[in-house]
Scaffold this active site. Structure first.
Site, PDB file in Angstrom:
ATOM      1  N   CYS A 132       0.808  -1.226   0.000  1.00  0.00           N
ATOM      2  CA  CYS A 132       0.000   0.000   0.000  1.00  0.00           C
ATOM      3  C   CYS A 132       0.846   1.282   0.000  1.00  0.00           C
ATOM      4  O   CYS A 132       0.506   2.261  -0.681  1.00  0.00           O
ATOM      5  CB  CYS A 132      -0.954  -0.008   1.191  1.00  0.00           C
ATOM      6  SG  CYS A 132      -0.188  -0.533   2.725  1.00  0.00           S
ATOM      7  N   HIS A 245      -3.127   6.296   4.562  1.00  0.00           N
ATOM      8  CA  HIS A 245      -1.695   6.487   4.815  1.00  0.00           C
ATOM      9  C   HIS A 245      -1.276   7.858   4.289  1.00  0.00           C
ATOM     10  O   HIS A 245      -1.754   8.315   3.240  1.00  0.00           O
ATOM     11  CB  HIS A 245      -0.861   5.462   4.023  1.00  0.00           C
ATOM     12  CG  HIS A 245      -0.934   4.050   4.527  1.00  0.00           C
ATOM     13  ND1 HIS A 245      -1.616   3.660   5.651  1.00  0.00           N
ATOM     14  CD2 HIS A 245      -0.355   2.912   4.029  1.00  0.00           C
ATOM     15  CE1 HIS A 245      -1.477   2.353   5.819  1.00  0.00           C
ATOM     16  NE2 HIS A 245      -0.719   1.867   4.849  1.00  0.00           N
TER      17      HIS A 245
END
Ligand code: A2P
Length: 342
Positions: A132, A245
Site C-alpha cells: 500500500c 496512509h
C-alpha cells in the site's frame, strides 16, 4: 464487463476483502457471480455485497475451476499455498500479499504506471498487487519519473492501523476506550501502546536495520518503474489513524525541473488529486480527505531549499482502497477489457 464473469474473493471477511466486495458492488459487478472465501472459522457466516448478503465458504476445499478470477487478500502463506492451485485450475489470481511481488516471472502492476504490461499477460496466471505505501507513492511520482527521472526518494510514512488488518483496527478502538476511561492499555496486535502514540517499526527488522515494509518500498518501486537506478530510503511509521496512509516524500530528480511544470503534471496525472501549496489551502489528510475515496491526494509541493534537484511533497490515500482493494479490481478490469477487445 462480461455479465458471465465469476470472481472469488479470498479473505472476504478481512479488512481488504470487505472493501473489495464494496468496490465490486459499486463498480457495476452487481450481477457478477461472487464467491466469498475465508477460513474454516468463518464458514457459514455472511458478508455484505451491496444490498445482498453472501454466504462465506471455506477456502480449503474450494474448486477454483468454478471462477475466472480470484482476488487474494488473506496473507502471504495462504497465497503461496492456494494461488498456484487456483492457476492450475484455470483461474487468474490477483494477489494482494507480498508472496509473489518480487518474482521476476510475475507482473507487479499499478494500472496508472505500468498497466501496459498487462497486454502481454497470458491467462491463467498470477499478478501481484504492490504494498500500500509503494502504491500511492508511485501513482503520485509517475509523471515526475517519466519526465525528469528520479534518482532517489527519501520518505517517511504515517500509516493507518487498517493496514495491519481488522484485528489491529479493533485494538486501536479498544485502546482508545481504555485510555479515555483510565484503564490499563492491552496490546496484542501492536508491540506497544498505539493510541495517542506512533510506532516506528512496521514488519520485521532486516539485517540492514530497515524494516520489511521499508525495504518493500525500495524493491517494489524499482520493479514498478522498471528502473534499477532508483534508491528509496524509507522510514515506515504506524500512527493512530484508522484509514489512510500519509507520506512525506523528499526526492531528487535526474534532470532539472520547473516547479510550475511539476504542478501541471500533477494536476493532470491519472488517479491524482492535486492541492496547491498555498496559505489557506486545505492540505490533504487521511481521515478527512482520503478515507473512503479512490484518488491519491498530493499537496505541500515545494522545491527543496537545500539542493538544486530536490523537491518535497505530501501524498495521502486510502490504504485499503487504492492501496489494496481498488488497485486489484482495476487490474482485473484492465485484463477483462483486453480480453473482450482482443
Ligand atoms: P477469517 O476471518 O476466517 O479468519 P485481515 O487482514 O483483516 O486480518 O483479514 C484476513 C483475512 O484472511 C480474513 O478474511 C481471514 O478469514 C482470512 N484468512 C486467514 N487465515 C485464513 C485461512 N487459513 N484460510 C482462509 N482464509 C484465511
Amino acid at each position: 464487463m462480461s455479465s458471465n464473469l465469476k470472481i472469488a474473493v479470498v479473505g472476504a471477511t478481512g479488512a481488504v476483502g470487505e472493501v473489495m466486495l464494496d468496490i465490486l458492488s459499486e463498480h457495476g459487478f452487481k450481477h457478477t457471480q461472487i464467491t466469498a472465501l475465508a477460513s474454516k472459522r468463518s464458514e457459514g457466516s455472511s458478508v455484505n455485497f451491496g444490498r445482498r448478503e453472501l454466504n462465506v465458504q471455506c477456502l480449503d476445499d474450494f474448486d477454483f475451476s468454478l471462477v475466472d478470477y480470484a482476488l487474494f487478500s488473506a496473507g502471504g502463506s495462504i497465497s503461496l499455498k492456494y494461488a498456484p492451485r487456483a492457476v492450475v485450475a484455470g483461474c487468474t489470481v490477483i494477489d494482494n500479499s507480498s508472496a509473489f511481488r518480487l518474482d521476476d516471472a510475475i507482473p507487479l502492476i499499478v494500472p496508472e504506471v505500468n498497466g501496459a504490461l498487462l497486454k502481454d499477460f497470458t491467462h491463467p496466471g498470477i499478478i501481484a498487487n504492490p504494498n500500500c505505501s509503494t502504491m500511492q507513492m508511485v501513482v503520485a511520482l509517475e509523471p515526475i519519473q517519466r519526465k525528469y527521472g528520479i534518482r532517489r526518494i527519501d520518505v517517511a510514512t504515517y500509516q493507518a492501523v487498517s493496514g495491519a488488518g481488522r484485528k489491529a483496527q479493533e485494538e486501536l478502538a479498544k485502546q482508545t476506550m481504555q485510555k479515555m476511561s483510565f484503564q490499563d492499555i492491552e496490546c496484542q496486535q501492536f508491540s506497544q501502546q498505539m493510541v495517542f502514540n506512533v510506532l516506528p517499526q512496521i514488519d520485521v527488522l532486516q539485517d540492514n536495520g530497515y524494516s520489511g515494509e521499508e525495504m518493500k518500498m525500495h524493491w517494489e518501486t524499482r520493479k514498478i518503474f522498471s528502473d534499477e537506478s532508483i534508491v528509496v530510503n524509507a522510514t515506515a511509521v504506524r500512527v493512530p489513524v484508522f484509514f489512510g496512509h500519509a507520506e512525506a516524500i523528499h526526492l531528487e530528480t535526474v534532470k532539472p525541473f520547473e516547479l510550475d511544470d511539476v504542478e501541471q503534471l500533477l494536476r493532470t496525472a491519472p488517479g491524482v488529486v492535486y492541492t496547491p501549496n498555498l496559505e489557506g489551502s486545505e492540505h490533504p489528510t487521511p481521515a478527512v480527505h482520503a478515507a473512503g475515496e479512490d484518488p491519491v491526494f498530493v499537496g505541500r509541493l515545494r522545491r527543496d531549499h537545500s539542493r538544486g534537484l530536490g523537491m518535497n511533497l505530501w501524498v495521502v490515500a486510502d490504504n485499503i482502497r487504492k492501496g489494496a482493494a481498488l488497485n486489484a479490481i482495476q487490474i482485473m478490469q484492465v485484463l477483462e477489457t483486453a480480453r473482450t477487445e482482443g
